[in-house]
Write a protein that holds these residues in place. Structure first.
Motif, PDB file in Angstrom:
ATOM      1  N   PRO A 106       0.891  -1.214   0.102  1.00 21.31           N
ATOM      2  CA  PRO A 106       0.047  -0.105   0.082  1.00 21.31           C
ATOM      3  C   PRO A 106       0.994   1.193   0.006  1.00 21.31           C
ATOM      4  O   PRO A 106       2.024   1.128   0.403  1.00 21.31           O
ATOM      5  N   ALA A 107       0.206   2.488  -0.377  1.00 19.54           N
ATOM      6  CA  ALA A 107       0.965   3.637  -0.230  1.00 19.54           C
ATOM      7  C   ALA A 107       1.551   3.833   0.966  1.00 19.54           C
ATOM      8  O   ALA A 107       0.444   3.478   2.152  1.00 19.54           O
ATOM      9  N   GLY A 108       2.661   4.454   1.355  1.00 18.41           N
ATOM     10  CA  GLY A 108       3.051   4.540   2.654  1.00 18.41           C
ATOM     11  C   GLY A 108       4.544   5.028   2.875  1.00 18.41           C
ATOM     12  O   GLY A 108       5.411   5.011   1.661  1.00 18.41           O
ATOM     13  N   LEU A 109       4.979   5.087   3.804  1.00 16.23           N
ATOM     14  CA  LEU A 109       6.444   5.410   4.157  1.00 16.23           C
ATOM     15  C   LEU A 109       7.410   4.400   3.505  1.00 16.23           C
ATOM     16  O   LEU A 109       7.017   3.249   3.913  1.00 16.23           O
ATOM     17  N   LEU A 110       8.290   4.822   2.885  1.00 14.45           N
ATOM     18  CA  LEU A 110       9.278   3.994   2.336  1.00 14.45           C
ATOM     19  C   LEU A 110      10.572   4.214   2.809  1.00 14.45           C
ATOM     20  O   LEU A 110      11.248   5.469   3.375  1.00 14.45           O
ATOM     21  N   SER A 111      11.411   3.197   3.452  1.00 14.21           N
ATOM     22  CA  SER A 111      12.707   3.533   4.008  1.00 14.21           C
ATOM     23  C   SER A 111      13.971   3.984   2.976  1.00 14.21           C
ATOM     24  O   SER A 111      13.749   3.475   1.843  1.00 14.21           O
ATOM     25  N   GLU A 112      14.850   4.550   3.324  1.00 15.52           N
ATOM     26  CA  GLU A 112      15.904   5.196   2.608  1.00 15.52           C
ATOM     27  C   GLU A 112      16.745   3.884   2.012  1.00 15.52           C
ATOM     28  O   GLU A 112      17.060   3.788   0.799  1.00 15.52           O
ATOM     29  N   GLU A 113      16.651   2.856   2.842  1.00 15.51           N
ATOM     30  CA  GLU A 113      17.559   1.730   2.272  1.00 15.51           C
ATOM     31  C   GLU A 113      16.697   1.023   1.156  1.00 15.51           C
ATOM     32  O   GLU A 113      17.147   0.778   0.399  1.00 15.51           O
ATOM     33  N   ALA A 143       8.401   2.229 -12.549  1.00 13.44           N
ATOM     34  CA  ALA A 143       8.648   3.527 -12.274  1.00 13.44           C
ATOM     35  C   ALA A 143       9.079   3.578 -10.581  1.00 13.44           C
ATOM     36  O   ALA A 143       9.700   4.586 -10.240  1.00 13.44           O
ATOM     37  N   GLY A 144       9.052   2.651  -9.825  1.00 13.78           N
ATOM     38  CA  GLY A 144       9.108   2.649  -8.248  1.00 13.78           C
ATOM     39  C   GLY A 144       8.124   2.824  -7.709  1.00 13.78           C
ATOM     40  O   GLY A 144       6.907   3.616  -7.757  1.00 13.78           O
ATOM     41  N   ALA A 145       8.365   2.362  -6.360  1.00 14.94           N
ATOM     42  CA  ALA A 145       7.019   2.644  -5.157  1.00 14.94           C
ATOM     43  C   ALA A 145       6.824   4.144  -5.114  1.00 14.94           C
ATOM     44  O   ALA A 145       5.794   4.290  -4.337  1.00 14.94           O
ATOM     45  N   GLU A 146       7.764   4.972  -5.341  1.00 16.71           N
ATOM     46  CA  GLU A 146       7.220   6.444  -5.064  1.00 16.71           C
ATOM     47  C   GLU A 146       5.986   6.939  -5.836  1.00 16.71           C
ATOM     48  O   GLU A 146       5.438   7.617  -5.341  1.00 16.71           O
ATOM     49  N   LEU A 147       5.930   5.943  -6.948  1.00 20.60           N
ATOM     50  CA  LEU A 147       4.881   6.679  -7.814  1.00 20.60           C
ATOM     51  C   LEU A 147       3.360   6.353  -7.218  1.00 20.60           C
ATOM     52  O   LEU A 147       2.534   7.266  -7.088  1.00 20.60           O
ATOM     53  N   ARG A 148       3.281   5.119  -6.477  1.00 16.96           N
ATOM     54  CA  ARG A 148       1.895   4.958  -5.650  1.00 16.96           C
ATOM     55  C   ARG A 148       1.797   6.014  -4.676  1.00 16.96           C
ATOM     56  O   ARG A 148       0.555   6.454  -4.347  1.00 16.96           O
ATOM     57  N   ASN A 149       2.789   6.329  -3.985  1.00 16.31           N
ATOM     58  CA  ASN A 149       2.801   7.564  -2.657  1.00 16.31           C
ATOM     59  C   ASN A 149       2.318   8.894  -3.565  1.00 16.31           C
ATOM     60  O   ASN A 149       1.505   9.655  -2.992  1.00 16.31           O
ATOM     61  N   ALA A 150       2.919   9.018  -4.714  1.00 19.66           N
ATOM     62  CA  ALA A 150       2.445  10.469  -5.496  1.00 19.66           C
ATOM     63  C   ALA A 150       1.020  10.384  -5.738  1.00 19.66           C
ATOM     64  O   ALA A 150       0.255  11.278  -5.552  1.00 19.66           O
ATOM     65  N   CYS A 151       0.290   9.239  -6.429  1.00 13.73           N
ATOM     66  CA  CYS A 151      -0.901   9.070  -6.770  1.00 13.73           C
ATOM     67  C   CYS A 151      -1.767   9.260  -5.580  1.00 13.73           C
ATOM     68  O   CYS A 151      -2.671   9.656  -5.667  1.00 13.73           O
ATOM     69  N   ALA A 152      -1.436   8.325  -4.277  1.00 13.81           N
ATOM     70  CA  ALA A 152      -2.011   8.550  -3.253  1.00 13.81           C
ATOM     71  C   ALA A 152      -2.328   9.928  -2.798  1.00 13.81           C
ATOM     72  O   ALA A 152      -3.554  10.292  -2.252  1.00 13.81           O
ATOM     73  N   GLU A 153      -1.331  10.763  -2.737  1.00 16.35           N
ATOM     74  CA  GLU A 153      -1.366  12.050  -2.391  1.00 16.35           C
ATOM     75  C   GLU A 153      -2.335  12.871  -3.315  1.00 16.35           C
ATOM     76  O   GLU A 153      -3.188  13.865  -2.782  1.00 16.35           O
ATOM     77  N   LEU A 154      -2.262  12.584  -4.583  1.00 14.58           N
ATOM     78  CA  LEU A 154      -3.153  13.559  -5.490  1.00 14.58           C
ATOM     79  C   LEU A 154      -4.847  12.862  -5.250  1.00 14.58           C
ATOM     80  O   LEU A 154      -5.483  13.809  -5.228  1.00 14.58           O
ATOM     81  N   MET A 155      -5.091  11.764  -4.913  1.00 15.74           N
ATOM     82  CA  MET A 155      -6.261  11.241  -4.524  1.00 15.74           C
ATOM     83  C   MET A 155      -6.764  11.799  -3.181  1.00 15.74           C
ATOM     84  O   MET A 155      -7.994  12.057  -3.133  1.00 15.74           O
ATOM     85  N   LYS A 156      -5.841  11.894  -2.239  1.00 15.34           N
ATOM     86  CA  LYS A 156      -6.339  12.364  -0.999  1.00 15.34           C
ATOM     87  C   LYS A 156      -6.601  13.964  -1.264  1.00 15.34           C
ATOM     88  O   LYS A 156      -7.702  14.315  -0.500  1.00 15.34           O
TER      89      LYS A 156
END
Length: 261
Positions: free
Chosen positions: A42-49, A122-135
């Protein structure tokens, strides 16, 4: 625990890709496992590692698979090209993703839809960006509009996300659904002009899981793009990406046969 497992898998894959050890079968198996995990995340925090591991793998992957306009083929229209392959490999200003109304990508592990592939590569950051748009929007994405994100790890600068109409199995497109599909293409074309883009690559919107007949969709897409280019005179190069043999047949018929009298 899941994130640790993902990082471990990616590190293994990077080692295999670098030629340290392992067979192509090992790499394929790890990729399937990892992609399935990422699909379900799910969308959410991603570790730097995790992000560092993912970036290293995807950067190497796209460097090996990237394609440009030189890999596209000309058509009867000077501003429309055909590309036979995966839209995720194209280095263009923007690619179009056939999204669903949640706009968060496909959560089915290793599903074959374009939404799944674009979000993974594209990488997992894309889902987070889309979640922010939808929010911020506060409701599902309507059919026939467009949302724009960065391309993240993909060779493209931007991703245009548009939701096409669904066609019940065995049914022909109604005039309303035809217009909705047309609006998907127009929304993307108009946004490309607003952004000042020079190149835009379309997938075959709505023709996969959404059931729009490929032949009718190809004819509508080509006519809509051709009319828009003629009416606006905006210098945009449009690429239709052909991922299946059936897509190729219909788009070639529309764009490569001799002009009709």
């Amino acid at each position: 625990m899941r994130k640790e497992r993902e990082c471990q898998l990616i590190k293994q894959m990077i080692g295999f890709l670098g030629g340290e050890e392992g067979s192509s079968e090992d790499r394929d198996e790890l990729l399937i496992i990892w992609r399935g995990l990422v699909n379900r995340r799910p969308a959410g925090l991603l570790s730097e590692e995790y992000l560092a591991c993912e970036k290293e793998f995807l950067t190497d992957y796209h460097q090996k698979h990237q394609r440009s306009l030189a890999d596209c083929e000309k058509t009867l229209h000077p501003n429309i090209l055909l590309y036979y392959g995966d839209i995720c490999h194209l280095q263009v200003d923007a690619i179009v993703n056939a999204a669903n109304s949640e706009l968060l990508g496909c959560f089915l592990p290793n599903h074959g839809c374009i939404d799944n592939a674009i979000h993974f590569y594209a990488g997992a950051e894309l889902r987070n960006a889309c979640a922010e748009l939808m929010k911020k929007q506060g409701h599902k994405e309507p059919v026939g509009q467009v949302k724009v994100t960065k391309g993240y790890a993909l060779p493209t600068q931007l991703i245009f996300h548009t939701v096409g109409p669904r066609i019940p199995e065995g049914k022909s497109p109604s005039p309303i659904r035809e217009n909705l599909l047309r609006q998907c293409y127009l929304a993307c074309l108009n946004r490309a002009r607003e952004e000042g883009l020079a190149t835009l690559a379309f997938c075959a919107i709505s023709t996969g899981e959404f059931g729009y007949p490929k032949k009718e969709a190809a004819a509508l897409a080509v006519q809509t793009v051709d009319d828009w280019l003629s009416e606006t005179a905006y210098p945009l190069t449009v690429i239709f990406t052909l991922y299946t043999e059936e897509d190729a047949i219909y788009y070639e018929k529309e764009l490569r046969e001799e002009e009709k009298s």
